[in-house]
Design an enzyme around this catalytic site. Structure first.
Site, PDB file in Angstrom:
ATOM      1  N   ASP A  77      -3.219  -0.949  -9.621  1.00  0.00           N
ATOM      2  CA  ASP A  77      -4.184  -0.199  -8.808  1.00  0.00           C
ATOM      3  C   ASP A  77      -5.196   0.613  -9.385  1.00  0.00           C
ATOM      4  OD1 ASP A  77      -2.416  -0.922  -6.904  1.00  0.00           O
ATOM      5  OD2 ASP A  77      -1.187   0.785  -6.802  1.00  0.00           O
ATOM      6  N   TYR A 129       9.567   0.049   4.751  1.00  0.00           N
ATOM      7  CA  TYR A 129       8.674  -0.194   5.711  1.00  0.00           C
ATOM      8  C   TYR A 129       8.582  -1.652   6.462  1.00  0.00           C
ATOM      9  CZ  TYR A 129       5.622  -2.001   1.960  1.00  0.00           C
ATOM     10  OH  TYR A 129       5.073  -2.408   0.696  1.00  0.00           O
ATOM     11  N   LYS A 148       2.190  -1.930   9.759  1.00  0.00           N
ATOM     12  CA  LYS A 148       3.351  -1.541   9.013  1.00  0.00           C
ATOM     13  C   LYS A 148       3.810  -0.197   9.640  1.00  0.00           C
ATOM     14  CE  LYS A 148       1.220  -2.764   4.684  1.00  0.00           C
ATOM     15  NZ  LYS A 148       0.690  -2.405   3.373  1.00  0.00           N
ATOM     16  N   HIS A 156      -3.538  -0.369  -0.503  1.00  0.00           N
ATOM     17  CA  HIS A 156      -3.274  -1.902  -0.288  1.00  0.00           C
ATOM     18  C   HIS A 156      -3.633  -2.045   1.102  1.00  0.00           C
ATOM     19  CE1 HIS A 156      -0.449  -1.121  -3.920  1.00  0.00           C
ATOM     20  NE2 HIS A 156      -1.492  -1.218  -4.199  1.00  0.00           N
TER      21      HIS A 156
END
Length: 184
Positions: free
Chosen positions: A169, A131, A71, A61
């Site tokens: 996904d 994260y 991130k 992603h």
């Protein structure tokens, strides 16, 4: 410095200094001054956390610019195989990926700048992943690449017959067909 290069420009592993004794351990999971000493000037504004069972593969992603996100990923329970794919057009490592085991035990973190797709697989019975992001989630700018793209040939470290992948996904495009507005 507690940062280590990965072989892909701007993609770093952060290994905090851990203080352990008979009571347990202590470490600074994030300290903006240490990041600034490394030349990293982003400002984290959102934390995300997920819990997954063995075999889950999440990703790959990203968010397109102007909503791209840096991130900083770590496992706070269990072990994951964390992957970042360079999507920056003009990068000498475009289309290459870096993978690393992040675990509650090793306390390593992967710092993934804007311009990378991100995903992970769960290697233990359960994993919780935390994260930090320097940008807010923006649904309209979502992008992704299918986990089993033959051009990437990622070894997710779990048998694919045991992989658990979301319906969302499973329909992501390949690297050569994905939306991408990142430059090096």
């Amino acid at each position: 410095m507690p940062f280590f290069e990965t072989g892909i420009a701007n993609l770093l592993v952060f290994e905090p200094r851990v203080f352990e004794d008979s009571r347990g351990y202590f470490f600074e999971a994030y300290n903006s001054a240490i990041h600034k000493q490394q030349g990293l000037t982003y400002q984290f504004i959102q934390d995300n956390q997920s819990s997954s069972s063995y075999g889950v593969i999440r990703g790959l992603h990203y968010q397109l610019n102007p909503h791209g996100q840096t991130k900083m990923v770590r496992a706070i329970v269990g072990t994951i195989y964390d992957v970042a794919v360079d999507l920056r057009k003009g990068s000498p490592t475009f289309g290459q990926y870096f993978g690393i085991e992040l675990s509650a035990a090793n306390k390593k973190q992967l710092v993934i700048p804007v311009g990378f797709a991100h995903g992970f697989s769960v290697l233990t019975e359960k994993a919780e992943v935390l994260y930090k992001c320097d940008g807010l989630y923006n649904k309209e700018s979502e992008g992704g690449i299918i986990y089993n793209d033959p051009a990437l040939n990622i070894n997710w470290q779990v048998p694919l017959d045991k992989a658990i992948i979301s319906d969302k996904d499973l329909v992501l495009p390949t690297l050569d067909a994905c939306k991408n507005n990142f430059t090096f």
